[in-house]
Motif scaffolding. Structure first.
Motif: not given
Length: 141
Positions: A66-77
């Protein structure tokens, strides 16, 4: 002798609007036909028929696929590696070029702004993603 009156024809003093109406009608038809094709560059959304409490029982593929992009308040992973928004496009292009499955999973974590998630979706689409999934992680922070 009868007086002779001279009949003088002054011509027509009205503007002929028929050619203008014809050209305008043709332009309207051309715009109506071409605009949907020009404006369609968006993301197709396919919503599952699941209610708020329903779950979809599908086994997830291994996480390394999987190519997972996580968007959080402290940044992107991207796959648990921190990435800035400016670098996201290049990182996704590199990752997608090395994969057969060009699907990107976007996971918002915590209270993030909708505009940030949409920006990530746009960057992923521009980077060559053929499929996008927005994963709901309700109840997780």
């Amino acid at each position: 002798m009868a007086s002779r009156r001279r009949h003088v024809d002054h011509g027509i003093n009205e503007v002929n609007v028929t050619p203008l109406a014809d050209v305008t009608t043709i332009l309207i038809l051309v715009f109506l036909v071409t605009m949907p094709a020009l404006l369609w560059n968006g993301i197709q959304v396919s919503a599952e028929n699941a209610g708020p409490g329903a779950t979809i029982e599908t086994p997830p593929p291994p996480s390394d696929e999987l190519l997972i992009v996580t968007v959080a308040t402290d940044g992107i992973t991207v796959n648990r590696e921190a990435v800035s928004l400016a670098q996201l496009g290049a990182v996704l292009e590199r990752e997608l070029a090395a994969r057969k499955d060009k699907t990107v999973l976007v996971v918002p974590r915590g209270p993030v702004r909708l505009s940030d998630v949409v920006t990530v979706l746009d960057i992923a689409k521009a980077s060559g993603a053929e499929g996008l999934s927005l994963v709901n992680t309700q109840g997780q922070a």
